[in-house]
Design an enzyme around this catalytic site. Structure first.
Site, mmCIF file in Angstrom:
data_model
loop_
_atom_site.group_PDB
_atom_site.id
_atom_site.type_symbol
_atom_site.label_atom_id
_atom_site.label_comp_id
_atom_site.label_asym_id
_atom_site.label_seq_id
_atom_site.Cartn_x
_atom_site.Cartn_y
_atom_site.Cartn_z
ATOM 1 N N ARG A 205 -14.015 3.571 27.969
ATOM 2 C CA ARG A 205 -16.361 4.026 27.677
ATOM 3 C C ARG A 205 -17.763 3.665 27.946
ATOM 4 N NH1 ARG A 205 -16.919 5.009 21.711
ATOM 5 N NH2 ARG A 205 -16.250 6.929 22.008
ATOM 6 N N LYS B 148 -9.608 6.866 20.997
ATOM 7 C CA LYS B 148 -8.795 7.470 19.926
ATOM 8 C C LYS B 148 -9.283 9.266 20.150
ATOM 9 C CE LYS B 148 -10.776 4.770 16.978
ATOM 10 N NZ LYS B 148 -11.523 3.894 17.879
ATOM 11 N N THR B 149 -10.121 9.714 20.513
ATOM 12 C CA THR B 149 -10.432 11.253 20.309
ATOM 13 C C THR B 149 -9.924 11.099 21.770
ATOM 14 O OG1 THR B 149 -12.913 10.579 19.378
ATOM 15 C CG2 THR B 149 -12.469 12.592 20.262
ATOM 16 N N ASP C 286 -12.360 12.679 12.609
ATOM 17 C CA ASP C 286 -12.894 11.143 13.394
ATOM 18 C C ASP C 286 -14.118 10.672 12.496
ATOM 19 O OD1 ASP C 286 -13.443 9.592 15.219
ATOM 20 O OD2 ASP C 286 -15.572 10.350 16.482
ATOM 21 N N THR D 280 -12.204 3.639 12.843
ATOM 22 C CA THR D 280 -12.144 1.398 13.298
ATOM 23 C C THR D 280 -11.948 0.962 12.533
ATOM 24 O OG1 THR D 280 -14.500 1.805 13.129
ATOM 25 C CG2 THR D 280 -14.443 2.143 15.063
#
Length: 330
Positions: A220, A67-68, A112, A161
């Protein structure tokens, strides 16, 4: 409390440096999320043609899916500056005012964990996102004054999330709302090969396939596993990652063929041993494992349900026959 460092999709301090170097800068190098990319490319082209700011964007989904990274790619594709903050960091209306008034036309504010913004701050954002005006109160009591500030035409990109934790009026302010999905193993393999090239690591196809199948469909985690296997290869071999090295490294990390680590197997076995496979309530599971309920719901359960080892029923969690088979239990 269960130790979940390797396969925890939550960002770890050691991930910051490596993720910064591995993050793609444009849609061409951003692997996966094809439906999302197609929609965003269209929206970005349209906003450029109209010479307008991009609609506010809300990206949600499990942690570790990019997302980032996607927010940075959007900024680069727009040719705009991006300022990054997080929901918990915006404590007062003054903090928000400082951020918003520093933005210029077309610039992006990335927030975020946007679901953790205080509800009072959330309400201040409504007019800012809709009318590009900010109403703030100066002082308290009878001497308090209302101040209206005109803002530049900016874009907020929010990442969360827990999209359900945002109030409905807040969600409605976002013109573009998309969920990031888990990746396909083939996409994870491509990401691993790209990351290995950037990090100057030699890795063969078989090893990339094996790591992709055990990375919980999350980039990740895939990059984190790649680093751990690289460490093992450098200490025990010549630094090159081959199939033999990968198998030995994953065995040392206790990560099985489905990408489960000891904590996942403990959760499944606890339900089987203590409650005959369920159903059992999440509060009971949290107490049984001495783990926070949010950790189980956000970081352990989603993948177990994604691969069909765990079910959510009206009466609680239930282990599936596939999990019994995987654990070699009757």
């Amino acid at each position: 409390m269960i130790d979940r460092i390797i396969l925890d999709s939550k960002n770890q301090p050691e991930d910051i440096e490596i993720e910064t170097s591995l993050r793609p800068k444009d849609f061409k190098n951003y692997i996966g999320q094809e439906r999302l990319k197609e929609n965003l490319i269209l929206a970005i082209k349209a906003s450029k043609m109209r010479n307008e700011a991009l609609d506010h964007v809300l990206l949600y989904g499990p942690p570790g899916l990019g997302k980032t990274t996607m927010a940075s790619v959007i900024a680069n594709e727009l040719g705009s500056q991006i300022k990054i903050t997080s929901g918990p960091a915006i404590e007062r209306a003054g903090d928000l005012a400082s951020l918003l008034t520093s933005l210029k036309d077309g610039e992006i504010l990335f927030i975020d964990e946007i679901h953790r913004i205080n509800r009072n701050i959330e309400e201040v954002l409504f007019s800012a996102m809709e009318d590009f005006r900010l109403d703030i109160m100066l002082g308290k009591g009878p001497s308090a004054k209302s101040l209206r500030l005109n803002l530049a035409n900016f874009t907020i990109i929010g990442a969360t999330t827990k999209a359900g934790s945002l109030s409905a009026p807040f969600r409605d302010r976002f013109g573009i709302v998309h969920r990031l999905e888990f990746y396909e193993p083939s996409e994870i393999k491509t990401i691993l090969k790209r990351s290995a090239k950037i990090l100057n690591i030699e890795i063969d196809d078989q090893s990339a396939v094996m790591l992709s199948s055990r990375s919980r469909l999350t980039p990740r985690i895939a990059n984190r596993l790649l680093k751990r296997i690289r460490d093992y290869a450098q200490v025990t071999g010549n630094g090159s990652i081959d199939l033999k090295t990968t198998i030995a490294g994953l065995k040392l990390l206790e990560i099985d063929e489905l990408g489960l680590e000891p904590s996942d197997r403990i959760l499944l076995k606890s339900i089987i041993d203590n409650y005959n496979g369920g159903p059992v309530g999440i509060a009971t599971i949290a107490a049984l494992l001495s783990e926070e309920r949010a950790t189980i719901e956000d970081f352990i359960e989603p993948y177990l349900m994604q691969i069909g080892l765990l079910e959510r029923t009206p009466r609680g969690r239930k282990v599936t026959p596939k999990a019994y088979k995987h654990l070699n239990l009757n």
